[in-house]
Design an enzyme around this catalytic site. Structure first.
Site, short mmCIF file in Angstrom:
data_model
loop_
_atom_site.label_atom_id
_atom_site.label_comp_id
_atom_site.label_asym_id
_atom_site.label_seq_id
_atom_site.Cartn_x
_atom_site.Cartn_y
_atom_site.Cartn_z
N THR A 195 1.12 -1.26 -0.06
CA THR A 195 -0.11 -0.11 -0.09
C THR A 195 0.94 1.17 -0.05
O THR A 195 1.72 1.61 0.93
CB THR A 195 -0.92 0.10 1.31
OG1 THR A 195 -1.79 -1.16 1.32
CG2 THR A 195 -1.93 1.18 1.33
N LYS A 235 -7.81 1.61 -2.89
CA LYS A 235 -7.56 1.40 -1.60
C LYS A 235 -7.67 2.52 -0.64
O LYS A 235 -8.18 2.40 0.39
CB LYS A 235 -6.19 0.92 -1.51
CG LYS A 235 -5.52 0.65 -0.34
CD LYS A 235 -5.63 -0.45 0.44
CE LYS A 235 -5.15 -0.60 1.86
NZ LYS A 235 -5.22 -1.93 2.32
N LYS A 237 -1.78 5.40 8.64
CA LYS A 237 -0.98 5.36 7.25
C LYS A 237 -2.05 5.54 5.93
O LYS A 237 -1.56 6.50 5.30
CB LYS A 237 -0.27 3.89 7.15
CG LYS A 237 0.10 3.98 5.87
CD LYS A 237 0.93 2.33 5.71
CE LYS A 237 1.48 2.52 4.02
NZ LYS A 237 1.98 1.10 3.66
#
Ligand code: NAD
Length: 298
Positions: free
Chosen positions: A96, A171, A246
């Protein structure tokens, strides 16, 4: 069966590589951590001396690294994967990372005549172990079609979200919804407590009314209504507050770079930052533990 180089054999990459080995693929692997490499060897993989070595003579190279700077360091430069892998190697980056780095690395791969997809996942370590991850994939049609059969070994749902970087975009957009909605649901429970409204009553009403959402019905942040949610095991993760922070930061970076107006995303990022920094260990508890922080518990 394919020959695959796998770089980044940590909490996620380890079990993903193990599933590829179980399916009969031949794997070469590399990680900076000797422990991670040892687990990979126990699962039947062959250890490589470097990332470049892991992609020598393979058809597919998969990376599962912490952040954009690691991906950039591993792929680019003289000793990077793009320079060292053979012509025709397919790159799959499942880390990611920020959209800008994903697009930069994919652009370099394309310029070198290599196919690449960004394929971040949701589903956590449980999904990686069970082979039930969701992959959100960005890249050209042909690269997606080549990657799909390999991703199907590690996941259950594989979605082509568009061109390079769109897997990462999907995402962070999804996780921005999740971060905001978890704070919203948690605030509602905290208010209900002050007003003398029982948790179960609020759940019964809102789970069938317009407040219904995944953060309430599947991952309820208070113990009781959804027995499988982390609230019932003292907020043991699950998906940690640090991971949520994050992803919210990545969403804000992308919003700033693209000029998108995301005031609630910005606020959610601030709240998770305060929560994660409020007490030692908070970053490692489940992100639904934000309800305790909203109650004033550090
Ligand atoms: P992790 O820290 O357990 O694993 C990352 C691995 O990469 C480590 O073993 C590290 O030694 C290795 N590494 C770092 N730099 C390297 C380099 N230059 N060369 C070789 N190896 C290197 O992290 P993780 O939990 O496996 O997460 C990996 C990625 O997956 C992250 O981008 C994370 O955001 C994403 N992700 C994690 C989860 C989760 O629940 N853990 C869920 C979804 C997505």
């Amino acid at each position: 069966m394919a020959t695959i180089g796998f770089i980044g054999l940590g909490n996620m990459g380890g079990p993903m590589a193990a599933n590829l080995l179980k399916a009969g693929h031949t794997l070469k692997g590399y990680d900076l951590s000797a422990e991670a490499v040892a687990r990979f060897q126990e699962a039947g993989g062959t250890a490589s001396a470097s990332a470049a070595d892991a992609v020598t003579g393979v058809e597919i190279a998969i990376t599962m690294l912490p952040a954009g700077r690691h991906v950039e360091a591993v792929y680019l430069g003289e000793d990077g994967l793009i320079a060292k892998a053979g012509a025709g190697t397919l790159f799959i980056d499942s880390s990611t990372i920020d959209v800008a780095t994903a697009r930069k690395v994919a652009g370099e791969a394309e310029a070198a005549g290599m196919a690449m997809v960004d394929a971040p996942v949701s589903g956590g370590v449980g999904g990686a172990t069970a082979g039930t991850l969701t992959f959100m994939v960005g890249g050209p049609d042909q690269a997606f079609e080549s990657a799909e059969p390999i991703l199907e070994v590690m996941g259950k749902t594989i979605v082509h979200a568009g061109g390079a970087g769109n897997g990462q975009a999907a995402k962070i957009c999804n996780n921005m919804i999740l971060g905001i909605s978890m704070i919203g649901v948690s605030e509602a429970f905290v208010l209900a407590e002050k007003l003398g409204l029982d948790h179960q009553k609020l759940f019964d009403i809102s789970s069938t009314a317009s407040g219904q959402c995944w953060s309430l019905t599947t991952y309820c942040p208070v113990p009781g209504p959804v027995p499988t949610s982390p609230a019932n095991r003292d907020y043991q993760a699950g998906f940690t507050a640090a991971m949520m922070l994050k992803d919210l930061k990545l969403a804000q970076e992308a919003a700033n770079a693209s000029g998108a107006n995301t005031p609630l995303g910005a606020e959610a990022s601030q709240i998770y930052s305060l929560f994660a920094g409020a007490a030692e260990g908070n970053g490692e508890i489940d992100f639904s533990g934000i309800v305790r922080f909203l109650r004033g518990v550090r």
